[in-house]
Design a protein around this motif. Structure first.
Motif, short mmCIF file in Angstrom:
data_model
loop_
_atom_site.label_atom_id
_atom_site.label_comp_id
_atom_site.label_asym_id
_atom_site.label_seq_id
_atom_site.Cartn_x
_atom_site.Cartn_y
_atom_site.Cartn_z
N LYS A 143 22.02 60.04 -55.69
CA LYS A 143 21.48 59.09 -54.71
C LYS A 143 20.96 57.86 -55.44
O LYS A 143 20.94 56.77 -54.90
CB LYS A 143 20.33 59.75 -53.94
CG LYS A 143 20.80 60.91 -53.08
CD LYS A 143 19.71 61.30 -52.07
CE LYS A 143 20.01 62.64 -51.42
NZ LYS A 143 19.34 63.77 -52.11
N LYS A 144 20.52 58.08 -56.68
CA LYS A 144 19.86 57.00 -57.39
C LYS A 144 20.24 57.01 -58.87
O LYS A 144 20.31 58.08 -59.47
CB LYS A 144 18.35 57.24 -57.28
CG LYS A 144 17.50 56.01 -57.28
CD LYS A 144 16.07 56.39 -56.91
CE LYS A 144 15.11 55.62 -57.78
NZ LYS A 144 13.76 56.17 -57.73
N THR A 145 20.50 55.84 -59.42
CA THR A 145 20.74 55.72 -60.87
C THR A 145 19.68 54.79 -61.43
O THR A 145 19.56 53.65 -60.98
CB THR A 145 22.14 55.18 -61.15
OG1 THR A 145 23.11 56.09 -60.59
CG2 THR A 145 22.40 55.05 -62.64
N THR A 146 18.94 55.27 -62.41
CA THR A 146 17.81 54.49 -62.90
C THR A 146 17.96 54.20 -64.40
O THR A 146 17.86 55.11 -65.22
CB THR A 146 16.48 55.24 -62.67
OG1 THR A 146 16.46 55.69 -61.31
CG2 THR A 146 15.28 54.35 -62.94
N PRO A 147 18.22 52.93 -64.73
CA PRO A 147 18.38 52.59 -66.15
C PRO A 147 17.03 52.44 -66.87
O PRO A 147 15.98 52.37 -66.21
CB PRO A 147 19.08 51.24 -66.10
CG PRO A 147 18.64 50.63 -64.80
CD PRO A 147 18.37 51.77 -63.86
N ALA A 148 17.08 52.42 -68.18
CA ALA A 148 15.89 52.06 -68.97
C ALA A 148 15.61 50.57 -68.75
O ALA A 148 16.50 49.81 -68.37
CB ALA A 148 16.14 52.34 -70.45
N THR A 149 14.38 50.17 -68.95
CA THR A 149 14.03 48.75 -68.78
C THR A 149 13.20 48.25 -69.97
O THR A 149 12.58 49.05 -70.67
CB THR A 149 13.20 48.51 -67.50
OG1 THR A 149 11.99 49.27 -67.58
CG2 THR A 149 13.96 48.88 -66.25
N VAL A 150 13.25 46.95 -70.16
CA VAL A 150 12.30 46.30 -71.08
C VAL A 150 11.72 45.08 -70.36
O VAL A 150 12.33 44.56 -69.43
CB VAL A 150 12.94 45.82 -72.41
CG1 VAL A 150 13.24 46.99 -73.31
CG2 VAL A 150 14.19 45.02 -72.15
N THR A 151 10.56 44.65 -70.81
CA THR A 151 9.92 43.49 -70.21
C THR A 151 10.07 42.29 -71.13
O THR A 151 9.78 42.40 -72.33
CB THR A 151 8.42 43.78 -69.97
OG1 THR A 151 8.32 44.87 -69.05
CG2 THR A 151 7.69 42.58 -69.40
N TYR A 152 10.58 41.20 -70.58
CA TYR A 152 10.67 39.95 -71.34
C TYR A 152 9.57 39.00 -70.89
O TYR A 152 9.27 38.91 -69.70
CB TYR A 152 12.04 39.29 -71.17
CG TYR A 152 13.12 40.01 -71.95
CD1 TYR A 152 13.30 39.75 -73.31
CD2 TYR A 152 13.92 40.97 -71.34
CE1 TYR A 152 14.28 40.42 -74.04
CE2 TYR A 152 14.90 41.64 -72.06
CZ TYR A 152 15.06 41.36 -73.41
OH TYR A 152 16.02 42.03 -74.13
N VAL A 153 8.99 38.30 -71.86
CA VAL A 153 7.91 37.37 -71.57
C VAL A 153 8.33 35.97 -71.99
O VAL A 153 8.80 35.78 -73.12
CB VAL A 153 6.61 37.77 -72.33
CG1 VAL A 153 5.42 36.98 -71.79
CG2 VAL A 153 6.35 39.26 -72.24
N ASP A 154 8.20 35.02 -71.07
CA ASP A 154 8.49 33.61 -71.37
C ASP A 154 7.15 32.95 -71.69
O ASP A 154 6.23 33.02 -70.87
CB ASP A 154 9.13 32.96 -70.12
CG ASP A 154 9.57 31.52 -70.38
OD1 ASP A 154 9.88 31.18 -71.53
OD2 ASP A 154 9.60 30.75 -69.40
N VAL A 155 7.05 32.38 -72.86
CA VAL A 155 5.76 31.79 -73.25
C VAL A 155 5.91 30.29 -73.48
O VAL A 155 7.02 29.76 -73.47
CB VAL A 155 5.18 32.45 -74.52
CG1 VAL A 155 4.92 33.93 -74.29
CG2 VAL A 155 6.11 32.25 -75.70
N ARG A 156 4.80 29.64 -73.72
CA ARG A 156 4.86 28.20 -74.00
C ARG A 156 5.54 27.97 -75.36
O ARG A 156 5.55 28.85 -76.21
CB ARG A 156 3.43 27.64 -74.01
CG ARG A 156 2.83 27.58 -72.62
CD ARG A 156 1.46 26.98 -72.65
NE ARG A 156 0.48 27.91 -73.21
CZ ARG A 156 -0.75 27.56 -73.58
NH1 ARG A 156 -1.11 26.28 -73.51
NH2 ARG A 156 -1.59 28.45 -74.05
N PRO A 157 6.11 26.78 -75.54
CA PRO A 157 6.85 26.53 -76.79
C PRO A 157 5.96 26.50 -78.03
O PRO A 157 4.81 26.08 -77.98
CB PRO A 157 7.49 25.16 -76.54
CG PRO A 157 6.72 24.54 -75.43
CD PRO A 157 6.18 25.65 -74.60
#
Ligand SMILES: Nc1nc2c(ncn2[C@@H]2O[C@H](COP(=O)(O)OP(=O)(O)OP(=O)(O)O)[C@@H](O)[C@H]2O)c(=O)[nH]1
Ligand SMILES: [Mg+2]
Length: 358
Positions: free
Chosen positions: A55-69
């Motif tokens: 019924k469900k397929t759940t992948p691994a995840t990672v979090t990406y962070v966009d920061v100031r230059p």
């Protein structure tokens, strides 16, 4: 686990972050830290899912962070922009290789090798500043109180300072496990795993598969804690806007085998030191992230603390063996399904079923 996208102004960080997370940033939005979750592409999970039709397929995840230059001259202990990078577990450094007279490069010309060195230098200077300040305080403390743990930390920081003064990042230094643990609290930028992403102009598709050395950035892949991916944010943006069939056709036209974005995600996942194991069934097929080297009991704990507490044994079969056998029962018959105890070191791609009490 969080990965920060860093780089000079106008290098393509936010463009890349938007493709990675699917979150649009309206033009003119103020520069701020943004977080978003990305699924880790995994062919193995898809194949398992085709077998189970869950019924469900759940992948691994990672979090990406966009920061100031990051900019020239920020390399100090108390710089607020660099402070945004410190909580990250790894860094993706976006280097600009595209030119656009309407959007000039902040350094006046396009030169990714120079930018790489510029950023590495700012990170080195920031770490050196942190280490020197702490070392000074520890020297005073040792003189005053003479405590053994202060002396030990002082020696370690003297080693850190020496290493940084030789202009080498801490990720290449050899520290014992105990020393690394002590150093974690400092969140040194040059100790974080670094993935260099070269953002090519859209007409340089022939360079997408090339390695860092071929593209004039030195031998990044063989240095500890480093990796490299060449991509084009503009091309990835275009691919992301197409249907899967059109995207595949577009890639075939350009001669791109695997989306560069997938390579980037997988490389950053690896740099974090993570591996995936799977749980399968009619309800859900799922990928779970654990640090490489984790035991079966620790893997059970990643699913649920109760599973770690009541752990009896784990039934383990490599994902491709399970596919070949066709079912868990068939894998058991072929003796490909193994019973492992709590100390078994889980391997990337293992399918795990935890037997537990309570
Ligand atoms: N021609 C071209 N333009 C690009 C490419 N990547 C990004 N851009 C453009 O460059 C500008 C800046 O891109 P962003 O993704 O916002 O860059 P950034 O690194 O987040 O910029 P700051 O947050 O201002 O430091 C945008 O107008 C993008 O469309 C590229 O590969 N080719
Ligand atoms: Mg931005």
């Amino acid at each position: 686990m969080e990965i920060a996208l860093c780089g000079l102004p106008r290098s393509g960080k936010t463009t890349l972050w938007t493709i990675l997370t699917g979150i649009e940033v309206p033009p003119g939005a103020k520069a701020e830290t943004r977080k978003g979750v990305t699924r880790v592409p995994d062919e193995r999970l898809l194949r398992l899912s085709e077998m189970y039709h869950p019924k469900k397929t759940t992948p691994a995840t990672v979090t990406y962070v966009d920061v100031r230059p990051v900019e020239r001259g920020q390399g100090r202990a108390d710089n607020p922009v660099l402070a945004e990078l410190r909580p990250a577990d790894a860094l993706v450094l976006v280097l600009r290789a595209w030119d656009d007279p309407a959007d000039p490069h902040p350094e006046g010309s396009v030169d990714p090798a120079r930018d790489l060195e510029l950023i590495e230098t700012e990170f080195l200077l920031a770490d050196l500043d942190v280490a020197q300040r702490r070392l000074e305080r520890l020297e005073a403390l040792v003189k005053k109180a003479g405590r053994a743990e202060d002396r030990k930390e002082k020696e370690l920081l003297a080693k850190v300072v020496g290493w940084l003064e030789s202009e080498r990042p801490l990720r290449e230094a050899e520290f014992s496990a105990e020393e690394r643990k002590l150093l974690r609290g400092y969140a040194f930028l040059t100790a974080k795993p670094l993935l260099v992403a070269l953002n090519l102009p859209e007409d340089r598709t022939a360079d997408l598969g090339r390695d860092a050395a071929e593209l004039g950035l030195g031998d990044l892949a063989s240095r500890p804690g480093h990796d490299f991916v060449a991509l084009s944010a503009k091309i990835e943006q275009e691919i992301a806007s197409l249907s899967p069939e059109d995207a595949a056709a577009f890639r075939a036209d350009l001669g791109i085998e695997e989306p560069a974005l997938d390579r980037l995600i997988r490389a950053s996942y690896r740099l974090l030191g993570l591996i995936s194991f799977f749980t399968v069934g009619e309800d859900e097929c799922r990928a779970w992230s654990i640090p490489a080297g984790s035991t079966a009991r620790e893997a059970a704990g990643a699913i649920h603390t109760d599973l770690a507490r009541g752990f009896i044994r784990a039934e383990v079969v490599p994902w491709d063996r399970l596919l070949e056998a066709g079912s868990m029962a068939a894998a058991r018959e072929k003796a490909w399904l193994r019973l492992e105890g709590k100390d078994y070191v889980v391997q990337d791609g293992d399918v795990v079923h935890v037997r537990h009490s309570g």
